[in-house]
Design a protein around this motif. Structure first.
Motif, mmCIF file in Angstrom:
data_model
loop_
_atom_site.group_PDB
_atom_site.id
_atom_site.type_symbol
_atom_site.label_atom_id
_atom_site.label_comp_id
_atom_site.label_asym_id
_atom_site.label_seq_id
_atom_site.Cartn_x
_atom_site.Cartn_y
_atom_site.Cartn_z
ATOM 1 N N LEU A 15 -3.835 -8.237 3.297
ATOM 2 C CA LEU A 15 -3.014 -7.837 4.439
ATOM 3 C C LEU A 15 -1.574 -7.583 3.990
ATOM 4 N N GLY A 16 -1.061 -8.456 3.140
ATOM 5 C CA GLY A 16 0.292 -8.270 2.622
ATOM 6 C C GLY A 16 0.412 -7.007 1.770
ATOM 7 N N HIS A 17 -0.616 -6.743 0.968
ATOM 8 C CA HIS A 17 -0.623 -5.527 0.148
ATOM 9 C C HIS A 17 -0.528 -4.281 1.035
ATOM 10 N N THR A 18 -1.312 -4.275 2.100
ATOM 11 C CA THR A 18 -1.287 -3.143 3.032
ATOM 12 C C THR A 18 0.071 -3.029 3.716
ATOM 13 N N PHE A 19 0.613 -4.178 4.134
ATOM 14 C CA PHE A 19 1.917 -4.218 4.801
ATOM 15 C C PHE A 19 2.989 -3.637 3.889
ATOM 16 N N GLY A 20 2.996 -4.056 2.621
ATOM 17 C CA GLY A 20 3.994 -3.566 1.681
ATOM 18 C C GLY A 20 3.854 -2.089 1.385
ATOM 19 N N ARG A 21 2.608 -1.599 1.425
ATOM 20 C CA ARG A 21 2.380 -0.178 1.160
ATOM 21 C C ARG A 21 2.837 0.692 2.325
ATOM 22 N N LEU A 22 2.622 0.208 3.538
ATOM 23 C CA LEU A 22 2.936 1.003 4.719
ATOM 24 C C LEU A 22 4.379 0.851 5.178
ATOM 25 N N VAL A 23 4.982 -0.329 4.883
ATOM 26 C CA VAL A 23 6.356 -0.583 5.359
ATOM 27 C C VAL A 23 7.217 -1.037 4.184
ATOM 28 N N LEU A 53 4.451 -12.469 -0.692
ATOM 29 C CA LEU A 53 4.621 -12.102 -2.099
ATOM 30 C C LEU A 53 3.976 -10.759 -2.423
ATOM 31 N N THR A 54 2.759 -10.553 -1.944
ATOM 32 C CA THR A 54 2.098 -9.282 -2.244
ATOM 33 C C THR A 54 2.796 -8.117 -1.544
ATOM 34 N N ALA A 55 3.279 -8.347 -0.325
ATOM 35 C CA ALA A 55 3.989 -7.285 0.385
ATOM 36 C C ALA A 55 5.255 -6.886 -0.370
ATOM 37 N N PRO A 101 -8.112 10.558 4.003
ATOM 38 C CA PRO A 101 -7.561 9.555 4.924
ATOM 39 C C PRO A 101 -8.604 8.580 5.440
ATOM 40 N N LEU A 102 -9.876 9.004 5.476
ATOM 41 C CA LEU A 102 -10.923 8.122 6.000
ATOM 42 C C LEU A 102 -11.183 6.933 5.083
ATOM 43 N N THR A 103 -10.723 7.024 3.833
ATOM 44 C CA THR A 103 -10.898 5.916 2.892
ATOM 45 C C THR A 103 -10.314 4.618 3.450
ATOM 46 N N ALA A 104 -9.209 4.730 4.180
ATOM 47 C CA ALA A 104 -8.589 3.544 4.780
ATOM 48 C C ALA A 104 -8.849 3.444 6.273
ATOM 49 N N LEU A 105 -8.968 4.597 6.924
ATOM 50 C CA LEU A 105 -9.116 4.572 8.385
ATOM 51 C C LEU A 105 -10.411 3.901 8.826
ATOM 52 N N ILE A 106 -11.496 4.152 8.123
ATOM 53 C CA ILE A 106 -12.786 3.580 8.535
ATOM 54 C C ILE A 106 -12.787 2.053 8.397
ATOM 55 N N PRO A 107 -12.444 1.491 7.228
ATOM 56 C CA PRO A 107 -12.416 0.020 7.157
ATOM 57 C C PRO A 107 -11.344 -0.596 8.054
ATOM 58 N N ALA A 108 -10.210 0.124 8.264
ATOM 59 C CA ALA A 108 -9.174 -0.402 9.155
ATOM 60 C C ALA A 108 -9.692 -0.515 10.578
ATOM 61 N N THR A 133 -10.752 -6.016 4.845
ATOM 62 C CA THR A 133 -9.298 -5.952 4.674
ATOM 63 C C THR A 133 -8.930 -5.563 3.245
ATOM 64 N N VAL A 134 -9.719 -6.007 2.274
ATOM 65 C CA VAL A 134 -9.505 -5.580 0.886
ATOM 66 C C VAL A 134 -9.713 -4.077 0.765
ATOM 67 N N LEU A 135 -10.739 -3.548 1.424
ATOM 68 C CA LEU A 135 -10.975 -2.099 1.402
ATOM 69 C C LEU A 135 -9.811 -1.333 2.034
ATOM 70 N N VAL A 136 -9.261 -1.887 3.102
ATOM 71 C CA VAL A 136 -8.098 -1.263 3.740
ATOM 72 C C VAL A 136 -6.920 -1.236 2.765
ATOM 73 N N ALA A 137 -6.689 -2.343 2.072
ATOM 74 C CA ALA A 137 -5.571 -2.422 1.134
ATOM 75 C C ALA A 137 -5.720 -1.409 0.008
ATOM 76 N N VAL A 138 -6.940 -1.272 -0.494
ATOM 77 C CA VAL A 138 -7.180 -0.335 -1.599
ATOM 78 C C VAL A 138 -7.013 1.117 -1.153
ATOM 79 N N GLY A 139 -7.393 1.402 0.100
ATOM 80 C CA GLY A 139 -7.319 2.776 0.579
ATOM 81 C C GLY A 139 -6.046 3.123 1.313
ATOM 82 N N ALA A 140 -5.164 2.135 1.528
ATOM 83 C CA ALA A 140 -3.953 2.383 2.321
ATOM 84 C C ALA A 140 -3.053 3.448 1.719
ATOM 85 N N VAL A 141 -3.126 3.623 0.393
ATOM 86 C CA VAL A 141 -2.283 4.612 -0.267
ATOM 87 C C VAL A 141 -2.526 6.013 0.293
#
Length: 411
Positions: free
Chosen positions: A139-147, A60-62, A221-228, A203-211
């Motif tokens: 995880l779904g939020h990140t998935f939807g943002r990237l794909v 759903l979130t994706a 870019p490190l906003t998401a890369l480091i927590p990922a 994983t929440v930090l990754v989702a927030v920074g995935a944008v």
């Protein structure tokens, strides 16, 4: 807060909350009812709906995030703080999903309190479940943002099903979807729960920074890369397997005990104090059946009360299993195992356990269950069946030969 309220009303996840609650409740309430006699079992039972909720959260979130970021919305989104927008969107989705989980939990607990079951809920299990839902949503939020795509939600849900059912199976990982059978003598591992909390936060930090990974603005870019990277390292390093089980033995804070009519004693875990009379009655039946051939005083203990001790009976699998485990414990304590036994002694000991179980149940034949749990082969079963068919006195004389054979070699 205004933005959060808007997202809370706008997210399509809210329309799924009622169907998800109905299915989640049915997975707990209508798939076996043996959890309703014990708070530990009830606390773990609510996690049985986690696989559904985690897969739904991921899909759903994706799909929601994919729809927001496809095409015409990009110009509008570009004028707002991107990380705050991602966090607000994720928080709204998580709020509805967690509300489903906590509502289901509250209903199960209300049923337990209405039945007057002593004790209380084990709070680490709701924490376990909420972490799973939040992890999957992030995880779904990140998935939807990237794909992003028209079928992103379906793809994410299928991926989540395989992820939580195959890659992180029950009992093997802090990211498993649910806790399976919850015995009275074990509790959720603190180490696993700690890893689960940490990985969920990352994983929440990754989702927030995935944008920032897909944005034209490459300044952060490190906003998401480091927590990922931290998530990947954490998944690789987290405890799993037989050396680090999801649940661990717990120490009893006390015990509830009662005397039997044969001078013995029966003790159960404090959470099963309301079932002490049930256990005592079963122990008395076993004692009456054993008295003609194994006159002895037995101190029966529910499984796990005496760490390092022999046997231990169970109350969680019905009256038949209680009698079977009490019979096994009776023979084990009356004639302790010996490393020097030969096949003859092992056979006599196993035959005694089977015979006593059948006699305690008042049967003239062996009950239908897994005899391997009593350490008996088919050869022993046949001899026990023949013995049970004999007249009472002849039957006792034959059983006493088993006792003499098993006691012929002592350690």
């Amino acid at each position: 807060m205004t933005g959060f309220r808007i997202e809370l009303r706008r997210t399509p996840v809210r329309w799924w909350s009622i169907p998800l609650l109905a299915v989640a409740l049915s997975m707990v309430l209508f798939v076996g009812d043996d959890w309703s006699v014990s708070w530990p079992r009830a606390s773990a039972a609510i996690t049985q709906a986690d696989l559904l909720l985690m897969v739904a959260a991921l899909g759903l979130t994706a799909q929601r995030v994919s729809g927001i970021h496809r095409g015409r919305n990009e110009e509008i989104l570009a004028s707002r703080d991107r990380s705050r927008l991602e966090f607000t969107s994720l928080a709204a989705d998580v709020t509805w999903l967690v509300a489903v989980y906590l509502t289901m939990t509250g209903i199960v607990w209300a049923l337990m309190w209405s039945r007057g079951v002593p004790g209380g809920p084990w709070l680490e299990y709701p924490v376990f479940g909420v972490c799973g839902v939040v992890f999957a949503a992030a995880l779904g939020h990140t998935f939807g943002r990237l794909v992003p795509g028209r079928f992103t939600g379906v793809l994410a849900a299928v991926t989540g099903y395989l992820l939580f059912l195959v890659l992180f199976p029950s009992g093997e990982s802090p990211l498993t979807a649910s806790v399976g059978y919850q015995a009275i003598d074990v509790r959720l591992s603190g180490a696993h729960l700690g890893w689960r909390l940490a990985l969920t936060t990352l994983t929440v930090l990754v989702a927030v920074g995935a944008v920032h990974l897909v944005s034209r603005d490459r300044r952060r870019p490190l906003t998401a890369l480091i927590p990922a990277a931290a998530v990947l390292v954490g998944i690789a390093a987290m405890p799993s397997g037989s050396e680090s089980p999801l649940v661990q033995p717990r120490e009893a804070s006390g015990r509830a005990c009662a005397d039997t009519g044969h001078g013995g004693e029966v003790c159960v875990w404090p959470e099963h104090a309301h079932r002490l009379s049930e256990a005592t009655a079963a122990a008395e039946r076993v004692g009456e059946a054993a008295a003609p051939v194994l006159p002895t005083t037995i101190a029966h203990r529910e499984h796990g009360l005496d760490r390092g001790g022999v046997g231990g009976f169970t109350l969680d699998h019905g009256p038949g299993d209680t009698l079977a485990t009490l019979a096994g414990e009776y023979v084990d304590r009356a004639i302790p195992y010996c490393a020097d036994w030969q096949e003859e002694q092992w056979g006599a000991h196993s035959s005694l356990r089977l015979w006593l179980d059948a006699r305690a149940r008042g049967l003239g034949t062996l009950p239908d269950y897994n005899y391997q749990s009593l350490g008996a082969s088919s050869d022993f079963r046949e001899e026990v069946e023949e013995t049970l068919a004999r007249p009472e006195e002849e039957q006792r004389r034959h059983v006493r030969t088993w006792v003499e054979t098993a006691r012929a070699v002592t350690c």
